[in-house]
Write a protein that holds these residues in place. Structure first.
Motif, PDB file in Angstrom:
ATOM      1  N   GLY A  60       1.083  -0.543  16.294  1.00  0.00           N
ATOM      2  CA  GLY A  60       2.245  -0.828  15.437  1.00  0.00           C
ATOM      3  C   GLY A  60       1.886  -0.899  13.968  1.00  0.00           C
ATOM      4  O   GLY A  60       2.588  -0.315  13.120  1.00  0.00           O
ATOM      5  N   LEU A  61       0.814  -1.589  13.659  1.00  0.00           N
ATOM      6  CA  LEU A  61       0.414  -1.695  12.252  1.00  0.00           C
ATOM      7  C   LEU A  61      -0.092  -0.366  11.697  1.00  0.00           C
ATOM      8  O   LEU A  61       0.136  -0.048  10.524  1.00  0.00           O
ATOM      9  CB  LEU A  61      -0.646  -2.791  12.095  1.00  0.00           C
ATOM     10  CG  LEU A  61      -0.146  -4.225  12.299  1.00  0.00           C
ATOM     11  CD1 LEU A  61      -1.305  -5.208  12.184  1.00  0.00           C
ATOM     12  CD2 LEU A  61       0.942  -4.573  11.292  1.00  0.00           C
ATOM     13  N   ALA A  63       1.081   2.524  12.563  1.00  0.00           N
ATOM     14  CA  ALA A  63       2.288   3.312  12.314  1.00  0.00           C
ATOM     15  C   ALA A  63       2.965   2.880  11.016  1.00  0.00           C
ATOM     16  O   ALA A  63       3.465   3.713  10.257  1.00  0.00           O
ATOM     17  CB  ALA A  63       3.258   3.174  13.488  1.00  0.00           C
ATOM     18  N   VAL A  64       2.947   1.570  10.754  1.00  0.00           N
ATOM     19  CA  VAL A  64       3.600   1.061   9.541  1.00  0.00           C
ATOM     20  C   VAL A  64       2.797   1.429   8.303  1.00  0.00           C
ATOM     21  O   VAL A  64       3.357   1.896   7.293  1.00  0.00           O
ATOM     22  CB  VAL A  64       3.788  -0.473   9.633  1.00  0.00           C
ATOM     23  CG1 VAL A  64       4.220  -1.056   8.302  1.00  0.00           C
ATOM     24  CG2 VAL A  64       4.783  -0.825  10.718  1.00  0.00           C
ATOM     25  N   PHE A  65       1.492   1.234   8.339  1.00  0.00           N
ATOM     26  CA  PHE A  65       0.668   1.433   7.152  1.00  0.00           C
ATOM     27  C   PHE A  65       0.020   2.815   7.071  1.00  0.00           C
ATOM     28  O   PHE A  65      -0.556   3.159   6.042  1.00  0.00           O
ATOM     29  CB  PHE A  65      -0.431   0.356   7.089  1.00  0.00           C
ATOM     30  CG  PHE A  65       0.112  -1.031   6.930  1.00  0.00           C
ATOM     31  CD1 PHE A  65       0.885  -1.379   5.823  1.00  0.00           C
ATOM     32  CD2 PHE A  65      -0.144  -1.998   7.887  1.00  0.00           C
ATOM     33  CE1 PHE A  65       1.386  -2.658   5.680  1.00  0.00           C
ATOM     34  CE2 PHE A  65       0.347  -3.276   7.750  1.00  0.00           C
ATOM     35  CZ  PHE A  65       1.124  -3.617   6.645  1.00  0.00           C
TER      36      PHE A  65
END
Length: 115
Positions: A60-61, A63-65
């Motif tokens: 998840g992180l 994908a975000v960053f």
């Protein structure tokens, strides 16, 4: 002579009670076997859950960053560490339970010897 029939009856009754107690005693080996398997699966699930949660957070992180795969690797390792820590805590709890059970059994045995 009047006491002899009563003593014989009492002895026969005690033998029957002992026989029934022996027949009703559960098989501790089977219970222990299933208990150990249950605890082993609990520890495996704790480890896999830690890995899964760390993996999910890392994906998840990333994908975000947009930092693929650095956070994935980092959080998977952190999840593994958390799972191992949880497994160690569970093993300590089980060891404490066994120590308490052994102490209780020793106390009960000493109590019966004193009677």
């Amino acid at each position: 002579m009047a006491d002899d029939p009563h003593r014989e009856k009492l002895r026969a009754l005690e033998e029957r009670i002992d026989a029934l107690k022996g027949a009703q005693a559960p098989a501790p080996a089977k219970e222990e076997h299933y208990s150990l398997a249950q605890h082993a699966w609990r520890m495996v699930i704790e480890l896999v859950a830690g890995l899964g949660i760390g993996f999910g957070i890392g994906v998840g992180l990333d994908a975000v960053f947009g930092t693929k795969p650095y956070l994935l690797v980092l959080f998977t390792l952190l999840g593994f560490a958390a799972g191992v820590k949880t497994m160690i805590r569970t093993a300590q709890e089980l060891q404490e339970e066994r120590i308490q059970a052994a102490a209780a059994a020793t106390d009960e045995e000493e109590t019966h010897r004193g009677d």
